[in-house]
Write a protein that holds these residues in place. Structure first.
Motif, mmCIF file in Angstrom:
data_model
loop_
_atom_site.group_PDB
_atom_site.id
_atom_site.type_symbol
_atom_site.label_atom_id
_atom_site.label_comp_id
_atom_site.label_asym_id
_atom_site.label_seq_id
_atom_site.Cartn_x
_atom_site.Cartn_y
_atom_site.Cartn_z
ATOM 1 N N GLY A 5 0.781 -1.224 0.000
ATOM 2 C CA GLY A 5 0.000 0.000 0.000
ATOM 3 C C GLY A 5 0.816 1.279 0.000
ATOM 4 O O GLY A 5 0.256 2.370 0.086
ATOM 5 N N CYS A 6 2.142 1.189 -0.115
ATOM 6 C CA CYS A 6 2.998 2.377 -0.080
ATOM 7 C C CYS A 6 3.469 2.738 -1.483
ATOM 8 O O CYS A 6 3.676 1.859 -2.324
ATOM 9 N N SER A 7 3.656 4.024 -1.718
ATOM 10 C CA SER A 7 4.167 4.491 -3.000
ATOM 11 C C SER A 7 5.682 4.352 -3.042
ATOM 12 O O SER A 7 6.385 4.890 -2.189
ATOM 13 N N SER A 8 6.191 3.662 -4.049
ATOM 14 C CA SER A 8 7.633 3.529 -4.206
ATOM 15 C C SER A 8 8.265 4.862 -4.582
ATOM 16 O O SER A 8 9.405 5.147 -4.215
ATOM 17 N N VAL A 9 7.511 5.676 -5.338
ATOM 18 C CA VAL A 9 8.023 6.987 -5.729
ATOM 19 C C VAL A 9 8.021 7.929 -4.525
ATOM 20 O O VAL A 9 9.010 8.616 -4.248
ATOM 21 N N GLY A 10 6.923 7.952 -3.786
ATOM 22 C CA GLY A 10 6.794 8.876 -2.670
ATOM 23 C C GLY A 10 7.708 8.549 -1.509
ATOM 24 O O GLY A 10 8.150 9.450 -0.783
ATOM 25 N N PHE A 11 8.001 7.263 -1.313
ATOM 26 C CA PHE A 11 8.841 6.912 -0.161
ATOM 27 C C PHE A 11 10.199 6.377 -0.600
ATOM 28 O O PHE A 11 11.229 6.965 -0.303
ATOM 29 N N GLY A 12 10.230 5.260 -1.303
ATOM 30 C CA GLY A 12 11.502 4.661 -1.688
ATOM 31 C C GLY A 12 12.386 5.606 -2.489
ATOM 32 O O GLY A 12 13.587 5.745 -2.225
ATOM 33 N N GLU A 13 11.786 6.285 -3.480
ATOM 34 C CA GLU A 13 12.566 7.187 -4.328
ATOM 35 C C GLU A 13 12.858 8.510 -3.646
ATOM 36 O O GLU A 13 13.980 9.008 -3.684
ATOM 37 N N ALA A 14 11.837 9.101 -3.017
ATOM 38 C CA ALA A 14 11.968 10.463 -2.493
ATOM 39 C C ALA A 14 12.471 10.535 -1.061
ATOM 40 O O ALA A 14 12.803 11.624 -0.583
ATOM 41 N N GLN A 15 12.532 9.387 -0.357
ATOM 42 C CA GLN A 15 12.957 9.403 1.038
ATOM 43 C C GLN A 15 14.131 8.483 1.338
ATOM 44 O O GLN A 15 14.760 8.611 2.390
ATOM 45 N N GLU A 16 14.445 7.563 0.425
ATOM 46 C CA GLU A 16 15.454 6.553 0.773
ATOM 47 C C GLU A 16 16.626 6.512 -0.206
ATOM 48 O O GLU A 16 17.745 6.859 0.157
ATOM 49 N N LEU A 17 16.435 6.076 -1.436
ATOM 50 C CA LEU A 17 17.583 5.763 -2.279
ATOM 51 C C LEU A 17 17.555 6.393 -3.665
ATOM 52 O O LEU A 17 18.378 6.060 -4.519
ATOM 53 N N GLY A 18 16.633 7.313 -3.913
ATOM 54 C CA GLY A 18 16.592 8.001 -5.196
ATOM 55 C C GLY A 18 17.619 9.112 -5.300
ATOM 56 O O GLY A 18 18.292 9.459 -4.310
ATOM 57 N N PRO A 19 17.765 9.723 -6.471
ATOM 58 C CA PRO A 19 18.770 10.782 -6.661
ATOM 59 C C PRO A 19 18.442 12.074 -5.925
ATOM 60 O O PRO A 19 19.326 12.856 -5.601
ATOM 61 N N PHE A 20 17.140 12.313 -5.669
ATOM 62 C CA PHE A 20 16.723 13.503 -4.928
ATOM 63 C C PHE A 20 15.875 13.078 -3.732
ATOM 64 O O PHE A 20 15.056 12.172 -3.833
ATOM 65 N N LEU A 21 16.061 13.755 -2.619
ATOM 66 C CA LEU A 21 15.284 13.478 -1.419
ATOM 67 C C LEU A 21 14.438 14.699 -1.073
ATOM 68 O O LEU A 21 14.891 15.838 -1.208
ATOM 69 N N VAL A 22 13.204 14.459 -0.643
ATOM 70 C CA VAL A 22 12.316 15.537 -0.219
ATOM 71 C C VAL A 22 12.539 15.797 1.264
ATOM 72 O O VAL A 22 12.520 14.868 2.081
ATOM 73 N N THR A 23 12.766 17.032 1.614
ATOM 74 C CA THR A 23 13.022 17.401 3.006
ATOM 75 C C THR A 23 12.133 18.587 3.390
ATOM 76 O O THR A 23 11.519 19.227 2.539
ATOM 77 N N ASN A 24 12.070 18.871 4.659
ATOM 78 C CA ASN A 24 11.361 20.048 5.157
ATOM 79 C C ASN A 24 12.343 21.197 5.284
ATOM 80 O O ASN A 24 13.190 21.215 6.182
ATOM 81 N N GLY A 25 12.244 22.154 4.360
ATOM 82 C CA GLY A 25 13.106 23.316 4.392
ATOM 83 C C GLY A 25 12.487 24.447 5.186
ATOM 84 O O GLY A 25 11.346 24.355 5.646
ATOM 85 N N PRO A 26 13.193 25.554 5.360
ATOM 86 C CA PRO A 26 12.672 26.700 6.129
ATOM 87 C C PRO A 26 11.424 27.318 5.498
ATOM 88 O O PRO A 26 10.611 27.923 6.196
ATOM 89 N N ASP A 27 11.289 27.155 4.180
ATOM 90 C CA ASP A 27 10.136 27.724 3.477
ATOM 91 C C ASP A 27 9.149 26.648 3.036
ATOM 92 O O ASP A 27 8.326 26.888 2.146
ATOM 93 N N GLY A 28 9.249 25.458 3.626
ATOM 94 C CA GLY A 28 8.352 24.378 3.249
ATOM 95 C C GLY A 28 9.114 23.225 2.617
ATOM 96 O O GLY A 28 10.350 23.162 2.693
#
Length: 218
Positions: A5-28
């Protein structure tokens, strides 16, 4: 492919081992380069599966279940290879975590069986399957986590013995009766990265919450 039930793009790619990671920055929300991305060593293909997870969709009625998910994932890979034939002969490794303990093995079996009577255009050059922290079954998974913590001297002999005696992980409806004992085990997640004991430390608010053991009445 990610857990059930988990998105591989939303979690595996964007949070674990993909080229770009999504983080919480000062502006969002923001992106940053991942210095440890797996595509430094291989091509990566993230698949949101089963249908309905993440960016995956279907306009027709879908039959869910692990067998159908494996069949659909194999069909996707075949169609993807037809679209990008330059990768036809590339070695293929299937990787995932969590419910991959079921899905990856069934997908590997579906590919293997399909390859037995396949033509060059309908075969997949499968070389291996990789699973991390896989879900197998409740009894094995729960007690395995407790045994691991005990083996690493993270919980006491007394707590380990009590959980072993009082917690019947083969019956999900009885797990709640040992919740006090499990609460003692879960305290480890507040002070240590239980998913990677020997890696460098990181802020607690970045640890993946939800891996701790508990009773789910759903």
């Amino acid at each position: 492919m990610s857990g059930q039930g988990c998105s591989s793009v939303g979690f595996g790619e964007a949070q674990e081992l993909g080229p770009f990671l999504v983080t919480n920055g000062p502006d969002g929300p923001a992106q940053r380069f991942n210095n440890f991305t797996w595509n430094e060593a291989a091509n990566l293909l993230f698949l949101d599966s089963p249908v309905g997870v993440g960016f995956s969709y279907n306009n027709a009625t879908v039959e869910h279940g692990d067998d159908n998910t494996a069949r659909d994932a194999r069909a996707f890979l075949l169609n993807w290879l037809r679209r990008f034939p330059q990768y036809r002969m590339s070695d293929v490794f299937i990787a995932g975590d969590g419910y991959a303990g079921h899905l990856k093995q069934q997908l590997a079996e579906a590919i293997y069986n399909g390859n037995q009577n396949a033509t060059p255009d309908t075969s997949i050059n499968l070389k291996g399957a990789i699973v991390g922290n896989p879900n197998m079954n409740v009894e094995t998974d729960f007690m395995g986590m407790i045994d691991y913590a005990w083996g690493q001297a993270l919980i006491s002999d007394d707590l380990h013995s009590l959980i072993e005696a009082k917690c019947d992980f083969s019956n999900r409806y009885l797990i709640k009766y040992c919740s006090i004992l499990l609460d003692e085990y879960n305290k480890l997640y507040e002070i240590i990265n239980m998913d990677s004991l020997y890696s460098a430390t990181c802020p607690l608010d970045q640890l993946f919450a939800g891996h701790n053991v508990g009773y789910d009445p759903s």
